[in-house]
Motif scaffolding. Structure first.
Motif, mmCIF file in Angstrom:
data_model
loop_
_atom_site.group_PDB
_atom_site.id
_atom_site.type_symbol
_atom_site.label_atom_id
_atom_site.label_comp_id
_atom_site.label_asym_id
_atom_site.label_seq_id
_atom_site.Cartn_x
_atom_site.Cartn_y
_atom_site.Cartn_z
ATOM 1 N N ILE A 1 -5.728 10.193 4.805
ATOM 2 C CA ILE A 1 -4.582 11.054 4.480
ATOM 3 C C ILE A 1 -3.950 11.552 5.779
ATOM 4 N N GLU A 2 -2.646 11.456 5.874
ATOM 5 C CA GLU A 2 -1.941 11.988 7.047
ATOM 6 C C GLU A 2 -1.557 13.442 6.761
ATOM 7 N N VAL A 3 -2.049 14.357 7.581
ATOM 8 C CA VAL A 3 -1.805 15.785 7.390
ATOM 9 C C VAL A 3 -0.895 16.292 8.501
ATOM 10 N N LEU A 4 0.272 16.803 8.112
ATOM 11 C CA LEU A 4 1.239 17.296 9.080
ATOM 12 C C LEU A 4 1.007 18.790 9.310
ATOM 13 N N PRO A 5 0.921 19.220 10.560
ATOM 14 C CA PRO A 5 0.529 20.602 10.837
ATOM 15 C C PRO A 5 1.679 21.605 10.733
ATOM 16 N N SER B 1 0.829 -1.204 0.000
ATOM 17 C CA SER B 1 0.000 0.000 0.000
ATOM 18 C C SER B 1 0.865 1.256 0.000
ATOM 19 N N LEU B 2 0.254 2.345 -0.424
ATOM 20 C CA LEU B 2 0.929 3.642 -0.465
ATOM 21 C C LEU B 2 0.212 4.586 0.478
ATOM 22 N N GLN B 3 0.942 5.162 1.417
ATOM 23 C CA GLN B 3 0.369 6.118 2.358
ATOM 24 C C GLN B 3 0.553 7.536 1.828
ATOM 25 N N ILE B 4 -0.551 8.260 1.694
ATOM 26 C CA ILE B 4 -0.502 9.646 1.250
ATOM 27 C C ILE B 4 -0.326 10.551 2.458
ATOM 28 N N ILE B 5 0.680 11.414 2.369
ATOM 29 C CA ILE B 5 0.977 12.381 3.436
ATOM 30 C C ILE B 5 1.007 13.773 2.796
ATOM 31 N N THR B 6 0.488 14.737 3.498
ATOM 32 C CA THR B 6 0.595 16.122 3.042
ATOM 33 C C THR B 6 0.741 17.025 4.259
ATOM 34 N N SER C 1 -3.074 25.705 -0.824
ATOM 35 C CA SER C 1 -4.511 25.679 -0.588
ATOM 36 C C SER C 1 -5.131 24.515 -1.359
ATOM 37 N N LEU C 2 -6.294 24.714 -1.949
ATOM 38 C CA LEU C 2 -6.958 23.599 -2.609
ATOM 39 C C LEU C 2 -6.348 23.240 -3.958
ATOM 40 N N GLY C 3 -5.385 24.033 -4.463
ATOM 41 C CA GLY C 3 -4.600 23.592 -5.609
ATOM 42 C C GLY C 3 -3.761 22.388 -5.211
ATOM 43 N N GLN C 4 -3.090 22.505 -4.085
ATOM 44 C CA GLN C 4 -2.382 21.378 -3.492
ATOM 45 C C GLN C 4 -3.377 20.286 -3.109
ATOM 46 N N GLY C 5 -4.516 20.713 -2.557
ATOM 47 C CA GLY C 5 -5.525 19.759 -2.128
ATOM 48 C C GLY C 5 -6.052 18.894 -3.257
ATOM 49 N N LEU C 6 -6.228 19.466 -4.452
ATOM 50 C CA LEU C 6 -6.698 18.676 -5.594
ATOM 51 C C LEU C 6 -5.716 17.558 -5.930
ATOM 52 N N ILE C 7 -4.425 17.868 -5.879
ATOM 53 C CA ILE C 7 -3.408 16.858 -6.183
ATOM 54 C C ILE C 7 -3.414 15.765 -5.122
ATOM 55 N N VAL C 8 -3.525 16.172 -3.868
ATOM 56 C CA VAL C 8 -3.553 15.203 -2.764
ATOM 57 C C VAL C 8 -4.781 14.309 -2.863
ATOM 58 N N LEU C 9 -5.935 14.920 -3.093
ATOM 59 C CA LEU C 9 -7.173 14.147 -3.186
ATOM 60 C C LEU C 9 -7.115 13.140 -4.327
ATOM 61 N N GLU C 10 -6.600 13.566 -5.472
ATOM 62 C CA GLU C 10 -6.524 12.660 -6.614
ATOM 63 C C GLU C 10 -5.609 11.479 -6.308
ATOM 64 N N ALA D 1 -5.025 10.229 -3.369
ATOM 65 C CA ALA D 1 -5.715 9.377 -2.400
ATOM 66 C C ALA D 1 -6.802 8.540 -3.080
ATOM 67 N N GLU D 2 -7.490 9.129 -4.048
ATOM 68 C CA GLU D 2 -8.510 8.378 -4.779
ATOM 69 C C GLU D 2 -7.886 7.259 -5.609
ATOM 70 N N MET D 3 -6.714 7.522 -6.169
ATOM 71 C CA MET D 3 -6.028 6.484 -6.940
ATOM 72 C C MET D 3 -5.581 5.341 -6.034
ATOM 73 N N VAL D 4 -5.137 5.675 -4.830
ATOM 74 C CA VAL D 4 -4.775 4.627 -3.873
ATOM 75 C C VAL D 4 -5.998 3.775 -3.552
ATOM 76 N N LYS D 5 -7.117 4.446 -3.283
ATOM 77 C CA LYS D 5 -8.356 3.733 -2.936
ATOM 78 C C LYS D 5 -8.816 2.840 -4.090
#
Length: 295
Positions: A23-27, A2-7, A123-132, A134-138
């Motif tokens: 998704i693991e989100v680092l603050p 598996s691949l873990q998505i981190i942002t 912002s959500l420009g980065q978010g779109l890449i992260v979401l995509e 994560a969806e590919m992993v799923k």
């Protein structure tokens, strides 16, 4: 394997999406009234905007090295592949800190498989890449395919078109010259900005919020793929009414049907202040729509 998505918390993804996709989100760090907070952990965007309204000056700090070391080491011990999708390296040192942490972790775990992709976005420009990703992993896509895909997305393929109410916040953060900041505060002038190669770049100025929203819609029409099912992300700096106006225009004039809307988070909220709206979408430099499972 598996691949873990981190942002990181500059991605501005809604909490329910983060939880749904694991998704693991680092603050990032937020400094307010002499106190240090972890973004999204013990401070929210609402508190940041309330502080700005009270004439306080919140500031931010990058994700600490120790945070990366802890997270990367955890997945290395588990022999889990990691993909960290970072906030633009042109706007923060966090991506470079992640690279330092990876090298440190590999001294203990030489086989650690940690891929770092600088999204050159925020912002959500980065978010779109992260979401995509994560969806590919799923969907069970191979890790190599996912990594190659997001690397293409990170090459100026996700447009960031936005307007802010007051340029002084960007000037204070070193992202805009004083002359531009002063001019933008006169005569209800609203700047339209974009992100290219990871940097914020002024595009033009318009008069008033309505014209700013209209111009953003025009730019979406000019630059987007025009696919009605591609996801359009909208973020707003504590101005949901403006976000609703932008969504309505994109629906009625361009026919888009899928939207991801969220408030600009603490990290960027500290730097752009209150007011303003942004649209994020895929352009034709890599003409593959970001078709999403989201309703």
């Amino acid at each position: 394997m598996s691949l873990q998505i981190i942002t990181d918390s500059a991605c501005d993804l809604p909490e329910q999406i983060v939880k749904e996709y694991g998704i693991e989100v680092l603050p990032f760090l937020v400094y307010l009234a002499g106190e240090e907070y972890a973004d999204g952990v013990d401070i929210t965007a609402d508190k940041v905007y309330a502080a700005i309204r009270a004439d306080q000056v919140p500031t931010t700090g990058q994700v600490p090295l120790d945070t990366f070391l802890t997270v990367f080491s955890k997945y290395a011990r588990e022999n889990t592949l990691c993909l960290y999708l970072s906030f633009s390296s042109k706007l923060s040192g966090t991506c470079n800190t992640a690279r330092m942490a990876r090298e440190e972790v590999r001294r203990t775990y030489p086989e650690a498989q940690i891929t770092i992709v600088d999204t050159l976005s925020g912002s959500l420009g980065q978010g779109l890449i992260v979401l995509e990703a994560a969806e590919m992993v799923k969907a069970g896509k191979p890790a190599e395919e996912i990594i190659q895909h997001v690397q293409r997305r990170a090459q100026n393929n996700v447009e960031h078109i936005f307007s802010v109410d007051d340029l002084h916040y960007l000037h204070r953060g070193g992202r805009l010259k004083l002359a531009s900041a002063v001019l933008g505060s006169l005569l209800n002038v609203k700047p339209i900005l974009q992100v290219k190669d990871g940097l914020m770049i002024p595009l033009q100025k318009v008069r008033g919020k309505k014209m700013a929203v209209k111009r953003i819609v025009e730019l979406v029409k000019e630059r987007s793929l025009g696919h009605p099912e591609q996801l359009i992300a909208i973020s707003h700096a504590d101005d949901p009414k403006m976000a609703d106006q932008l969504k309505a225009l994109l629906q009625t004039t361009l026919g888009y049907r899928k939207f991801l809307i969220n408030c600009v988070g603490s990290v960027l909220g500290c730097h752009i202040g209150i007011g303003g709206v942004a649209a994020f979408f895929v352009n034709d430099s890599y003409p593959v729509p970001n078709l999403t499972a989201l309703p």
